[in-house]
Design an enzyme around this catalytic site. Sequence first.
Site, PDB file in Angstrom:
ATOM      1  N   SER A   1       0.856  -1.193   0.000  1.00  8.11           N
ATOM      2  CA  SER A   1       0.000   0.000   0.000  1.00  8.11           C
ATOM      3  C   SER A   1       0.886   1.235   0.000  1.00  8.11           C
ATOM      4  O   SER A   1       2.037   1.178   0.462  1.00  8.11           O
ATOM      5  CB  SER A   1      -0.867   0.003   1.271  1.00  8.11           C
ATOM      6  OG  SER A   1      -1.491   1.252   1.452  1.00  8.11           O
TER       7      SER A   1
ATOM      8  N   TYR B   1      -2.164  -1.201  10.354  1.00 10.53           N
ATOM      9  CA  TYR B   1      -2.244  -1.476   8.914  1.00 10.53           C
ATOM     10  C   TYR B   1      -0.991  -0.936   8.208  1.00 10.53           C
ATOM     11  O   TYR B   1      -0.332  -1.658   7.445  1.00 10.53           O
ATOM     12  CB  TYR B   1      -3.510  -0.844   8.336  1.00 10.53           C
ATOM     13  CG  TYR B   1      -3.635  -1.053   6.850  1.00 10.53           C
ATOM     14  CD1 TYR B   1      -3.920  -2.317   6.338  1.00 10.53           C
ATOM     15  CD2 TYR B   1      -3.449  -0.008   5.945  1.00 10.53           C
ATOM     16  CE1 TYR B   1      -4.026  -2.537   4.968  1.00 10.53           C
ATOM     17  CE2 TYR B   1      -3.564  -0.213   4.586  1.00 10.53           C
ATOM     18  CZ  TYR B   1      -3.847  -1.476   4.094  1.00 10.53           C
ATOM     19  OH  TYR B   1      -3.941  -1.683   2.738  1.00 10.53           O
TER      20      TYR B   1
HETATM   21  N1  LIG Z   1      -8.751  -0.736  -1.307  1.00 12.02           N
HETATM   22  C1  LIG Z   1      -7.770   0.080  -0.962  1.00 12.02           C
HETATM   23  O1  LIG Z   1      -7.958   1.304  -0.801  1.00 12.02           O
HETATM   24  C2  LIG Z   1      -6.372  -0.488  -0.809  1.00 12.02           C
HETATM   25  C3  LIG Z   1      -5.284   0.401  -0.827  1.00 12.02           C
HETATM   26  C4  LIG Z   1      -4.005  -0.100  -0.685  1.00 12.02           C
HETATM   27  C5  LIG Z   1      -3.794  -1.453  -0.535  1.00 12.02           C
HETATM   28  N2  LIG Z   1      -4.854  -2.307  -0.508  1.00 12.02           N
HETATM   29  C6  LIG Z   1      -4.592  -3.749  -0.323  1.00 12.02           C
HETATM   30  O2  LIG Z   1      -5.118  -4.454  -1.414  1.00 12.02           O
HETATM   31  C7  LIG Z   1      -5.362  -5.808  -1.025  1.00 12.02           C
HETATM   32  C8  LIG Z   1      -6.735  -6.215  -1.519  1.00 12.02           C
HETATM   33  O3  LIG Z   1      -7.714  -5.449  -0.862  1.00 12.02           O
HETATM   34  P1  LIG Z   1      -9.035  -4.921  -1.552  1.00 12.02           P
HETATM   35  O4  LIG Z   1      -8.987  -3.448  -1.548  1.00 12.02           O
HETATM   36  O5  LIG Z   1      -9.296  -5.611  -2.828  1.00 12.02           O
HETATM   37  O6  LIG Z   1     -10.090  -5.331  -0.404  1.00 12.02           O
HETATM   38  P2  LIG Z   1     -11.289  -6.377  -0.364  1.00 12.02           P
HETATM   39  O7  LIG Z   1     -12.236  -6.112  -1.494  1.00 12.02           O
HETATM   40  O8  LIG Z   1     -11.801  -6.310   1.032  1.00 12.02           O
HETATM   41  O9  LIG Z   1     -10.582  -7.781  -0.621  1.00 12.02           O
HETATM   42  C9  LIG Z   1      -9.854  -8.454   0.374  1.00 12.02           C
HETATM   43  C10 LIG Z   1      -9.700  -9.914  -0.019  1.00 12.02           C
HETATM   44  O10 LIG Z   1      -8.955 -10.579   1.004  1.00 12.02           O
HETATM   45  C11 LIG Z   1      -9.644 -11.780   1.352  1.00 12.02           C
HETATM   46  N3  LIG Z   1      -9.403 -12.133   2.750  1.00 12.02           N
HETATM   47  C12 LIG Z   1      -9.622 -11.371   3.849  1.00 12.02           C
HETATM   48  N4  LIG Z   1      -9.354 -12.074   4.962  1.00 12.02           N
HETATM   49  C13 LIG Z   1      -8.957 -13.314   4.546  1.00 12.02           C
HETATM   50  C14 LIG Z   1      -8.577 -14.501   5.225  1.00 12.02           C
HETATM   51  N5  LIG Z   1      -8.528 -14.566   6.570  1.00 12.02           N
HETATM   52  N6  LIG Z   1      -8.248 -15.597   4.493  1.00 12.02           N
HETATM   53  C15 LIG Z   1      -8.309 -15.543   3.135  1.00 12.02           C
HETATM   54  N7  LIG Z   1      -8.656 -14.459   2.437  1.00 12.02           N
HETATM   55  C16 LIG Z   1      -8.992 -13.362   3.143  1.00 12.02           C
HETATM   56  C17 LIG Z   1     -11.120 -11.463   1.119  1.00 12.02           C
HETATM   57  O11 LIG Z   1     -11.836 -12.677   0.851  1.00 12.02           O
HETATM   58  P3  LIG Z   1     -12.826 -13.453   1.858  1.00 12.02           P
HETATM   59  O12 LIG Z   1     -13.501 -12.426   2.708  1.00 12.02           O
HETATM   60  O13 LIG Z   1     -13.740 -14.184   0.925  1.00 12.02           O
HETATM   61  O14 LIG Z   1     -11.930 -14.388   2.612  1.00 12.02           O
HETATM   62  C18 LIG Z   1     -11.041 -10.619  -0.155  1.00 12.02           C
HETATM   63  O15 LIG Z   1     -11.010 -11.450  -1.283  1.00 12.02           O
HETATM   64  C19 LIG Z   1      -5.205  -5.844   0.496  1.00 12.02           C
HETATM   65  O16 LIG Z   1      -3.941  -6.402   0.816  1.00 12.02           O
HETATM   66  C20 LIG Z   1      -5.249  -4.371   0.884  1.00 12.02           C
HETATM   67  O17 LIG Z   1      -4.541  -4.125   2.072  1.00 12.02           O
HETATM   68  C21 LIG Z   1      -6.147  -1.861  -0.650  1.00 12.02           C
END
Ligand SMILES: NC(=O)c1ccc[n+]([C@@H]2O[C@H](COP(=O)([O-])OP(=O)(O)OC[C@H]3O[C@@H](n4cnc5c(N)ncnc54)[C@H](OP(=O)(O)O)[C@@H]3O)[C@@H](O)[C@H]2O)c1
Length: 260
Positions: free
Chosen positions: A138, A151
Amino acid sequence: MPSFPFTTALVTGASSGIGAEMARQLGRAGVPTVLVARRGDKLREIAEQFDGFSVLEADLGTAAGQDAVMEAVGNTEDPIDLVVNNAGFGTSGQFAELDADRLGDEVELNVKALTRISNAAARAMAARGSGYLLNVSSVASFQAAPGLAVYAATKAYVTSLTEALHEELRGTGVHVTALCPGLTKTEFQEHSNTTEYEATFPDFAWTSAESVAAAGLDGVAKNKTIVVPGALYKGLVVTSDITPRAFARRLSGLASSIRR
Ligand SMILES: NC(=O)c1ccc[n+]([C@@H]2O[C@H](COP(=O)([O-])OP(=O)(O)OC[C@H]3O[C@@H](n4cnc5c(N)ncnc54)[C@H](OP(=O)(O)O)[C@@H]3O)[C@@H](O)[C@H]2O)c1
Protein backbone atom coordinates in the site's frame (compact mmCIF):
# COMPACT_ATOMS: atom_id res chain seq x y z
CA MET A 1 -6.00 -7.45 -24.11
CA PRO A 2 -2.53 -7.79 -22.51
CA SER A 3 -0.62 -11.03 -22.96
CA PHE A 4 1.27 -12.17 -19.89
CA PRO A 5 4.45 -14.26 -19.56
CA PHE A 6 2.82 -16.39 -16.80
CA THR A 7 1.42 -19.80 -17.73
CA THR A 8 -0.36 -20.46 -14.39
CA ALA A 9 -1.25 -18.28 -11.41
CA LEU A 10 -2.56 -18.27 -7.83
CA VAL A 11 -4.23 -15.18 -6.35
CA THR A 12 -5.12 -14.83 -2.66
CA GLY A 13 -8.05 -12.61 -1.75
CA ALA A 14 -9.59 -13.29 -5.17
CA SER A 15 -13.22 -13.10 -3.98
CA SER A 16 -13.49 -9.30 -4.23
CA GLY A 17 -11.79 -6.03 -5.09
CA ILE A 18 -8.27 -5.96 -6.49
CA GLY A 19 -7.77 -9.75 -6.29
CA ALA A 20 -11.03 -10.53 -8.13
CA GLU A 21 -10.07 -8.04 -10.81
CA MET A 22 -6.60 -9.62 -11.19
CA ALA A 23 -8.30 -13.00 -11.52
CA ARG A 24 -10.58 -11.70 -14.30
CA GLN A 25 -7.65 -10.09 -16.16
CA LEU A 26 -5.65 -13.32 -15.93
CA GLY A 27 -8.73 -15.27 -17.09
CA ARG A 28 -9.26 -13.03 -20.11
CA ALA A 29 -5.58 -13.52 -21.02
CA GLY A 30 -6.02 -17.32 -20.82
CA VAL A 31 -3.89 -17.91 -17.70
CA PRO A 32 -5.30 -20.82 -15.63
CA THR A 33 -5.55 -19.51 -12.07
CA VAL A 34 -6.14 -20.88 -8.58
CA LEU A 35 -8.46 -18.55 -6.63
CA VAL A 36 -7.98 -18.38 -2.85
CA ALA A 37 -10.22 -16.80 -0.17
CA ARG A 38 -12.75 -17.82 2.49
CA ARG A 39 -15.92 -17.16 0.46
CA GLY A 40 -16.00 -20.14 -1.90
CA ASP A 41 -19.29 -19.04 -3.53
CA LYS A 42 -17.71 -15.79 -4.74
CA LEU A 43 -14.62 -17.63 -5.99
CA ARG A 44 -16.74 -20.18 -7.89
CA GLU A 45 -18.71 -17.37 -9.59
CA ILE A 46 -15.44 -16.11 -11.10
CA ALA A 47 -13.90 -19.55 -11.73
CA GLU A 48 -16.93 -20.68 -13.78
CA GLN A 49 -16.25 -17.93 -16.31
CA PHE A 50 -12.76 -19.07 -17.32
CA ASP A 51 -11.09 -22.26 -18.57
CA GLY A 52 -8.67 -23.97 -16.22
CA PHE A 53 -9.65 -21.97 -13.11
CA SER A 54 -9.92 -23.71 -9.75
CA VAL A 55 -10.95 -22.72 -6.24
CA LEU A 56 -9.04 -23.19 -3.00
CA GLU A 57 -11.22 -22.15 -0.07
CA ALA A 58 -8.83 -21.24 2.74
CA ASP A 59 -8.78 -18.99 5.78
CA LEU A 60 -5.30 -17.45 5.65
CA GLY A 61 -5.72 -16.31 9.23
CA THR A 62 -5.12 -19.93 10.25
CA ALA A 63 -2.03 -22.15 10.00
CA ALA A 64 -4.10 -24.81 8.18
CA GLY A 65 -5.26 -22.31 5.53
CA GLN A 66 -1.71 -21.02 5.05
CA ASP A 67 -0.37 -24.60 4.82
CA ALA A 68 -2.89 -25.49 2.10
CA VAL A 69 -1.80 -22.54 -0.04
CA MET A 70 1.90 -23.21 0.61
CA GLU A 71 1.39 -26.79 -0.54
CA ALA A 72 -0.24 -25.62 -3.79
CA VAL A 73 2.51 -23.05 -4.37
CA GLY A 74 5.29 -25.61 -3.69
CA ASN A 75 3.79 -28.40 -5.83
CA THR A 76 6.52 -29.38 -8.29
CA GLU A 77 4.21 -31.53 -10.45
CA ASP A 78 1.80 -28.69 -11.09
CA PRO A 79 4.01 -25.58 -10.83
CA ILE A 80 2.48 -22.16 -10.28
CA ASP A 81 4.23 -19.47 -12.22
CA LEU A 82 2.72 -16.32 -10.67
CA VAL A 83 1.82 -16.06 -6.97
CA VAL A 84 -0.09 -12.98 -5.85
CA ASN A 85 -0.28 -12.31 -2.11
CA ASN A 86 -3.23 -9.95 -2.15
CA ALA A 87 -5.48 -10.92 0.80
CA GLY A 88 -5.37 -8.28 3.51
CA PHE A 89 -7.42 -5.93 5.68
CA GLY A 90 -7.03 -2.88 7.88
CA THR A 91 -8.45 -1.52 11.13
CA SER A 92 -9.25 2.15 11.44
CA GLY A 93 -9.32 3.85 14.84
CA GLN A 94 -7.24 4.92 17.81
CA PHE A 95 -4.77 2.13 18.64
CA ALA A 96 -5.47 2.23 22.41
CA GLU A 97 -9.19 1.70 21.79
CA LEU A 98 -8.96 -1.14 19.25
CA ASP A 99 -9.49 -4.82 19.94
CA ALA A 100 -6.14 -6.59 20.42
CA ASP A 101 -7.39 -9.86 18.89
CA ARG A 102 -8.51 -8.12 15.72
CA LEU A 103 -5.11 -6.39 15.43
CA GLY A 104 -3.44 -9.77 15.95
CA ASP A 105 -5.58 -11.24 13.14
CA GLU A 106 -4.54 -8.37 10.89
CA VAL A 107 -0.84 -9.07 11.52
CA GLU A 108 -1.46 -12.81 11.01
CA LEU A 109 -2.96 -12.23 7.56
CA ASN A 110 -1.05 -9.19 6.24
CA VAL A 111 2.35 -10.28 7.60
CA LYS A 112 2.54 -13.94 8.63
CA ALA A 113 0.46 -15.53 5.86
CA LEU A 114 2.18 -13.36 3.25
CA THR A 115 5.63 -14.27 4.61
CA ARG A 116 4.98 -18.02 4.69
CA ILE A 117 3.44 -18.07 1.19
CA SER A 118 6.27 -15.88 -0.19
CA ASN A 119 8.77 -18.31 1.33
CA ALA A 120 7.10 -21.32 -0.32
CA ALA A 121 6.90 -19.44 -3.64
CA ALA A 122 10.51 -18.19 -3.57
CA ARG A 123 11.81 -21.69 -2.74
CA ALA A 124 9.86 -23.38 -5.56
CA MET A 125 10.60 -20.65 -8.11
CA ALA A 126 14.32 -20.38 -7.31
CA ALA A 127 14.62 -24.17 -7.75
CA ARG A 128 12.94 -23.90 -11.18
CA GLY A 129 14.94 -20.79 -12.13
CA SER A 130 11.78 -18.86 -13.02
CA GLY A 131 8.66 -17.38 -11.49
CA TYR A 132 6.77 -14.25 -10.49
CA LEU A 133 5.83 -13.13 -6.97
CA LEU A 134 3.57 -10.10 -6.54
CA ASN A 135 2.93 -8.85 -3.00
CA VAL A 136 0.15 -6.32 -2.53
CA SER A 137 1.29 -3.59 -0.14
CA SER A 138 0.00 0.00 0.00
CA VAL A 139 1.10 3.63 -0.27
CA ALA A 140 0.51 3.54 3.51
CA SER A 141 3.74 1.50 3.67
CA PHE A 142 5.84 4.61 3.03
CA GLN A 143 4.51 6.63 5.95
CA ALA A 144 3.36 6.03 9.53
CA ALA A 145 -0.44 6.38 9.58
CA PRO A 146 -1.97 7.52 12.88
CA GLY A 147 -5.56 6.20 12.90
CA LEU A 148 -4.52 3.23 10.75
CA ALA A 149 -1.29 2.48 12.62
CA VAL A 150 -1.14 -1.32 12.54
CA TYR A 151 -2.24 -1.48 8.91
CA ALA A 152 0.50 0.94 7.78
CA ALA A 153 3.05 -0.98 9.89
CA THR A 154 2.06 -4.32 8.30
CA LYS A 155 2.36 -2.78 4.84
CA ALA A 156 5.76 -1.22 5.67
CA TYR A 157 6.82 -4.80 6.45
CA VAL A 158 5.41 -6.04 3.11
CA THR A 159 7.23 -3.39 1.06
CA SER A 160 10.50 -3.92 2.94
CA LEU A 161 10.35 -7.72 2.66
CA THR A 162 9.47 -7.54 -1.03
CA GLU A 163 12.27 -5.10 -1.87
CA ALA A 164 14.75 -7.38 -0.08
CA LEU A 165 13.50 -10.49 -1.92
CA HIS A 166 13.71 -8.65 -5.24
CA GLU A 167 17.43 -8.10 -4.60
CA GLU A 168 18.09 -11.56 -3.11
CA LEU A 169 16.55 -13.23 -6.14
CA ARG A 170 18.11 -10.95 -8.74
CA GLY A 171 19.66 -13.04 -11.52
CA THR A 172 17.77 -16.23 -10.56
CA GLY A 173 14.94 -15.77 -13.04
CA VAL A 174 12.47 -14.98 -10.24
CA HIS A 175 10.66 -11.63 -10.45
CA VAL A 176 9.49 -10.07 -7.16
CA THR A 177 7.33 -6.93 -7.04
CA ALA A 178 5.47 -4.87 -4.42
CA LEU A 179 2.21 -3.30 -5.61
CA CYS A 180 1.47 -0.15 -3.56
CA PRO A 181 -2.00 1.20 -4.35
CA GLY A 182 -3.56 4.35 -2.94
CA LEU A 183 -7.29 4.63 -2.19
CA THR A 184 -9.17 2.08 -4.28
CA LYS A 185 -12.94 1.49 -4.02
CA THR A 186 -13.44 -2.13 -2.94
CA GLU A 187 -14.87 -3.96 0.07
CA PHE A 188 -11.73 -2.80 1.93
CA GLN A 189 -13.47 0.37 3.18
CA GLU A 190 -16.31 -1.66 4.72
CA HIS A 191 -13.97 -4.20 6.32
CA SER A 192 -11.48 -1.66 7.67
CA ASN A 193 -14.16 0.70 9.00
CA THR A 194 -13.08 3.47 6.62
CA THR A 195 -16.32 3.98 4.66
CA GLU A 196 -16.25 7.65 5.67
CA TYR A 197 -13.20 8.06 3.38
CA GLU A 198 -15.63 7.96 0.43
CA ALA A 199 -17.09 11.30 1.54
CA THR A 200 -13.78 12.72 2.84
CA PHE A 201 -11.62 12.18 -0.22
CA PRO A 202 -12.49 13.70 -3.64
CA ASP A 203 -13.14 11.55 -6.72
CA PHE A 204 -9.68 12.20 -8.16
CA ALA A 205 -8.09 10.53 -5.09
CA TRP A 206 -9.69 7.17 -5.94
CA THR A 207 -8.17 4.62 -8.26
CA SER A 208 -10.12 1.71 -9.73
CA ALA A 209 -9.53 -1.93 -8.86
CA GLU A 210 -9.19 -2.57 -12.63
CA SER A 211 -6.32 -0.10 -13.11
CA VAL A 212 -4.57 -1.21 -9.90
CA ALA A 213 -4.77 -4.88 -10.89
CA ALA A 214 -3.51 -4.13 -14.41
CA ALA A 215 -0.58 -2.07 -13.07
CA GLY A 216 0.42 -4.88 -10.69
CA LEU A 217 0.33 -7.64 -13.29
CA ASP A 218 2.20 -5.48 -15.79
CA GLY A 219 4.78 -4.49 -13.14
CA VAL A 220 5.64 -8.02 -12.05
CA ALA A 221 5.83 -9.17 -15.68
CA LYS A 222 8.42 -6.38 -16.21
CA ASN A 223 10.27 -7.21 -12.96
CA LYS A 224 9.66 -3.79 -11.41
CA THR A 225 10.55 -3.60 -7.71
CA ILE A 226 7.75 -1.26 -6.62
CA VAL A 227 4.61 -0.29 -8.53
CA VAL A 228 2.56 2.72 -7.40
CA PRO A 229 -0.56 3.00 -9.61
CA GLY A 230 -1.76 6.51 -10.59
CA ALA A 231 0.04 9.82 -11.09
CA LEU A 232 -1.31 11.31 -7.84
CA TYR A 233 0.11 8.52 -5.67
CA LYS A 234 3.41 8.38 -7.58
CA GLY A 235 3.78 12.08 -6.76
CA LEU A 236 2.85 11.59 -3.11
CA VAL A 237 5.40 8.80 -2.69
CA VAL A 238 8.16 10.95 -4.20
CA THR A 239 7.12 13.84 -1.90
CA SER A 240 7.13 11.62 1.18
CA ASP A 241 10.62 10.40 0.23
CA ILE A 242 11.99 13.94 0.33
CA THR A 243 9.93 15.25 3.27
CA PRO A 244 11.70 15.21 6.67
CA ARG A 245 10.36 12.18 8.60
CA ALA A 246 9.21 14.12 11.70
CA PHE A 247 7.32 16.66 9.58
CA ALA A 248 5.64 13.98 7.45
CA ARG A 249 4.61 12.09 10.60
CA ARG A 250 3.09 15.22 12.14
CA LEU A 251 1.16 16.02 8.94
CA SER A 252 -0.16 12.47 8.87
CA GLY A 253 -1.29 12.81 12.50
CA LEU A 254 -3.05 16.12 11.74
CA ALA A 255 -4.83 14.59 8.72
CA SER A 256 -6.02 11.75 10.92
CA SER A 257 -7.40 14.09 13.62
CA ILE A 258 -9.29 16.12 10.96
CA ARG A 259 -10.98 12.91 9.74
CA ARG A 260 -12.16 12.04 13.28
N1 LIG B 1 -8.75 -0.74 -1.31
C1 LIG B 1 -7.77 0.08 -0.96
O1 LIG B 1 -7.96 1.30 -0.80
C2 LIG B 1 -6.37 -0.49 -0.81
C3 LIG B 1 -5.28 0.40 -0.83
C4 LIG B 1 -4.01 -0.10 -0.69
C5 LIG B 1 -3.79 -1.45 -0.53
N2 LIG B 1 -4.85 -2.31 -0.51
C6 LIG B 1 -4.59 -3.75 -0.32
O2 LIG B 1 -5.12 -4.45 -1.41
C7 LIG B 1 -5.36 -5.81 -1.03
C8 LIG B 1 -6.73 -6.21 -1.52
O3 LIG B 1 -7.71 -5.45 -0.86
P1 LIG B 1 -9.04 -4.92 -1.55
O4 LIG B 1 -8.99 -3.45 -1.55
O5 LIG B 1 -9.30 -5.61 -2.83
O6 LIG B 1 -10.09 -5.33 -0.40
P2 LIG B 1 -11.29 -6.38 -0.36
O7 LIG B 1 -12.24 -6.11 -1.49
O8 LIG B 1 -11.80 -6.31 1.03
O9 LIG B 1 -10.58 -7.78 -0.62
C9 LIG B 1 -9.85 -8.45 0.37
C10 LIG B 1 -9.70 -9.91 -0.02
O10 LIG B 1 -8.96 -10.58 1.00
C11 LIG B 1 -9.64 -11.78 1.35
N3 LIG B 1 -9.40 -12.13 2.75
C12 LIG B 1 -9.62 -11.37 3.85
N4 LIG B 1 -9.35 -12.07 4.96
C13 LIG B 1 -8.96 -13.31 4.55
C14 LIG B 1 -8.58 -14.50 5.22
N5 LIG B 1 -8.53 -14.57 6.57
N6 LIG B 1 -8.25 -15.60 4.49
C15 LIG B 1 -8.31 -15.54 3.13
N7 LIG B 1 -8.66 -14.46 2.44
C16 LIG B 1 -8.99 -13.36 3.14
C17 LIG B 1 -11.12 -11.46 1.12
O11 LIG B 1 -11.84 -12.68 0.85
P3 LIG B 1 -12.83 -13.45 1.86
O12 LIG B 1 -13.50 -12.43 2.71
O13 LIG B 1 -13.74 -14.18 0.93
O14 LIG B 1 -11.93 -14.39 2.61
C18 LIG B 1 -11.04 -10.62 -0.15
O15 LIG B 1 -11.01 -11.45 -1.28
C19 LIG B 1 -5.21 -5.84 0.50
O16 LIG B 1 -3.94 -6.40 0.82
C20 LIG B 1 -5.25 -4.37 0.88
O17 LIG B 1 -4.54 -4.12 2.07
C21 LIG B 1 -6.15 -1.86 -0.65
